[in-house]
Design an enzyme around this catalytic site. Structure first.
Site, PDB file in Angstrom:
ATOM      1  N   ASP A   9      -0.154  -5.591  -3.051  1.00 36.56           N
ATOM      2  CA  ASP A   9       0.139  -6.846  -3.774  1.00 36.56           C
ATOM      3  C   ASP A   9      -0.285  -8.043  -2.916  1.00 36.56           C
ATOM      4  OD1 ASP A   9       2.120  -6.421  -1.830  1.00 36.56           O
ATOM      5  OD2 ASP A   9       3.693  -7.396  -3.010  1.00 36.56           O
ATOM      6  N   ASP A  14      -0.980  -7.536   3.272  1.00 39.42           N
ATOM      7  CA  ASP A  14      -1.744  -6.557   2.486  1.00 39.42           C
ATOM      8  C   ASP A  14      -3.231  -6.736   2.789  1.00 39.42           C
ATOM      9  OD1 ASP A  14       0.352  -5.644   0.102  1.00 39.42           O
ATOM     10  OD2 ASP A  14       0.640  -7.697   0.741  1.00 39.42           O
ATOM     11  N   ASN A  39       4.259  -9.809  -4.316  1.00 38.96           N
ATOM     12  CA  ASN A  39       4.223 -11.092  -3.601  1.00 38.96           C
ATOM     13  C   ASN A  39       3.900 -12.247  -4.555  1.00 38.96           C
ATOM     14  OD1 ASN A  39       4.828 -10.253  -0.981  1.00 38.96           O
ATOM     15  ND2 ASN A  39       2.734  -9.529  -0.665  1.00 38.96           N
ATOM     16  N   THR A 124       1.720  -0.623  -0.287  1.00 36.79           N
ATOM     17  CA  THR A 124       2.183  -1.740   0.547  1.00 36.79           C
ATOM     18  C   THR A 124       2.801  -2.848  -0.311  1.00 36.79           C
ATOM     19  OG1 THR A 124       0.034  -2.855   0.503  1.00 36.79           O
ATOM     20  CG2 THR A 124       0.386  -1.259   2.279  1.00 36.79           C
ATOM     21  N   PHE A 165      11.877  -6.505   0.864  1.00 40.60           N
ATOM     22  CA  PHE A 165      11.268  -7.018  -0.371  1.00 40.60           C
ATOM     23  C   PHE A 165      10.699  -5.927  -1.298  1.00 40.60           C
ATOM     24  CE2 PHE A 165       7.581  -8.713  -2.705  1.00 40.60           C
ATOM     25  CZ  PHE A 165       8.184  -9.726  -3.425  1.00 40.60           C
ATOM     26  N   ASN A 166       9.810  -5.064  -0.785  1.00 41.78           N
ATOM     27  CA  ASN A 166       9.109  -4.125  -1.678  1.00 41.78           C
ATOM     28  C   ASN A 166      10.077  -3.197  -2.406  1.00 41.78           C
ATOM     29  OD1 ASN A 166       6.606  -5.123  -0.969  1.00 41.78           O
ATOM     30  ND2 ASN A 166       6.259  -3.589   0.637  1.00 41.78           N
ATOM     31  N   HIS A 239       3.302  -6.432   8.450  1.00 38.56           N
ATOM     32  CA  HIS A 239       4.010  -5.263   7.917  1.00 38.56           C
ATOM     33  C   HIS A 239       3.053  -4.191   7.372  1.00 38.56           C
ATOM     34  CE1 HIS A 239       7.590  -7.837   7.940  1.00 38.56           C
ATOM     35  NE2 HIS A 239       6.902  -8.749   7.293  1.00 38.56           N
ATOM     36  N   ASP A 240       2.257  -4.609   6.382  1.00 44.73           N
ATOM     37  CA  ASP A 240       1.465  -3.631   5.630  1.00 44.73           C
ATOM     38  C   ASP A 240       0.362  -3.002   6.478  1.00 44.73           C
ATOM     39  OD1 ASP A 240       3.033  -4.270   3.470  1.00 44.73           O
ATOM     40  OD2 ASP A 240       1.611  -5.719   2.648  1.00 44.73           O
TER      41      ASP A 240
HETATM   42  C1  BDR Z   1       6.668  -6.667   2.507  1.00 47.08           C
HETATM   43  O1  BDR Z   1       6.923  -7.675   1.515  1.00 47.08           O
HETATM   44  C2  BDR Z   1       5.769  -8.405   1.261  1.00 47.08           C
HETATM   45  O2  BDR Z   1       6.042  -9.781   1.225  1.00 47.08           O
HETATM   46  C3  BDR Z   1       4.775  -8.055   2.332  1.00 47.08           C
HETATM   47  O3  BDR Z   1       3.451  -8.073   1.826  1.00 47.08           O
HETATM   48  C4  BDR Z   1       5.174  -6.663   2.754  1.00 47.08           C
HETATM   49  O4  BDR Z   1       4.577  -5.677   1.958  1.00 47.08           O
HETATM   50  C5  BDR Z   1       7.515  -6.968   3.726  1.00 47.08           C
HETATM   51  O5  BDR Z   1       8.857  -6.908   3.380  1.00 47.08           O
HETATM   52 CA    CA Z   2       2.744  -6.185   0.522  1.00 47.15          CA
END
Ligand code: BDR
Ligand code: CA
Length: 312
Positions: A9, A14, A39, A124, A165-166, A239-240
């Site tokens: 996303d 990402d 996102n 991701t 978040f994800n 993160h991703d």
């Molecule tokens: C995740 O949430 C999104 O905002 C980032 O792209 C990542 O995948 C981190 O919590």
């Molecule tokens: Ca992401």
């Protein structure tokens, strides 16, 4: 050679995940990109994926658009972290490609069913596309070697005091994935918050001044500043990209095999990845949970990837 699909996303991190995979063609073969709302809206994340591939001159890579909303919930987006475009901070080129007509879920199913050997899925973003693919065609399981996902956390959180978040965005889809019986590696916030390019690292990338680095540096600066404003981080947690790094070099994270359940009903804890670190529930472990990360190695990989892409 490991064959992978990235379901994403984009999203700054990402984008860095796609870049790392594309630059690492000696280690992984990227079969395609699928997008999902997260996102930003589904329209924007798809457009962003097309722009990223245009920047990388990866026009032959298939991009398939997936779900515009989670399975049962309203969509939550993250403009405070990724901006109104989902990739604020720099002007990416207008897309030179269209993507394919096929829905992301059908692309994932078809690619898996046709694969001569099992593939690795790297989600991701929210797990909507992957969850639906597993429900729609359960026979794909035999051709999934592993799902290495960015999401969740044992101890940490970002979108609420309880959740990452994800997983928060689509906890029902996450439940389908976590209960699938497939080998899963959870690359969660416990490690990804450490996989950070600092403001100094970003200044170094700026100095490279190549065709890719000069676009990436201001994007990373925007993302780092947002993370600084909200979490007081001194840089950009990629993160991703760490999920991709964990496929390229599995030793970059250390994992423990643990039972993880996704909270879908909690009043304050929606989307929490409830991890039984002490085996209190006596349940069969279902996830390899990343708990340690080799940060210097990760940075080397990321900066190496940017340098490589500048040369292409
Ligand atoms: C995740 O949430 C999104 O905002 C980032 O792209 C990542 O995948 C981190 O919590
Ligand atoms: Ca992401």
């Amino acid at each position: 050679m490991k064959k992978i699909i990235i379901d994403c996303d984009p999203g700054h991190d990402d984008m860095m995940a796609i870049m790392l995979a594309y630059a690492s063609s000696d280690a992984v073969e990227l079969l395609g990109i699928t997008t999902v709302a997260g996102n930003q809206t589904g329209e924007k994340t798809f457009l962003n994926a097309l722009k990223v591939l245009t920047l990388l001159k990866a026009e032959n890579l298939p991009v398939a658009r997936g779900f515009d909303r989670p399975l049962t919930r309203e969509l939550t987006i993250a403009p405070e972290i990724h901006g109104v475009s989902g990739l604020d901070g720099a002007n990416l080129p207008e897309p030179g490609i269209n993507g394919i007509e096929e829905h992301a879920v059908d692309f994932i199913i078809r690619t898996l069913m046709q694969a001569a050997e099992p593939l690795i899925l790297i989600p991701t973003g929210p797990l909507t596309n992957i969850g639906v693919a597993l429900l729609k065609e359960p026979r794909i399981k035999k051709n999934i070697e592993r799902i290495v996902l960015m999401g969740g956390a044992v101890y940490d959180s970002n979108i609420t005091p309880a959740a990452e978040f994800n997983i928060y965005v689509d906890p029902e889809a996450a439940t389908i994935v976590f209960e699938s019986g497939l080998p899963i590696t959870m690359v969660g916030l416990d490690v990804t918050n450490k996989a950070m390019l600092t403001f100094e690292d970003i200044s170094e990338i700026e100095k490279l001044a190549g065709p890719v680095s000069s676009v990436v540096a201001p994007l990373l600066r925007f993302f780092a500043q947002a993370n600084c404003d909200i979490f007081n981080f001194q840089g950009a947690p990629l993160h991703d990209a760490l999920a991709v790094a964990a496929v390229i070099r599995p030793g970059i994270v250390k994992t423990s095999h643990l039972h993880v359940a996704v909270e879908t009903a909690g009043k304050f804890t929606r989307g929490r990845t409830v991890t039984d670190v002490y085996g209190i529930l006596n349940l069969e472990p279902n996830v390899d949970v990343a708990l340690e990360v080799d940060v210097p190695r990760f940075k080397e990989m990321m900066i190496g990837a940017i340098r490589e892409l500048d040369k292409r």
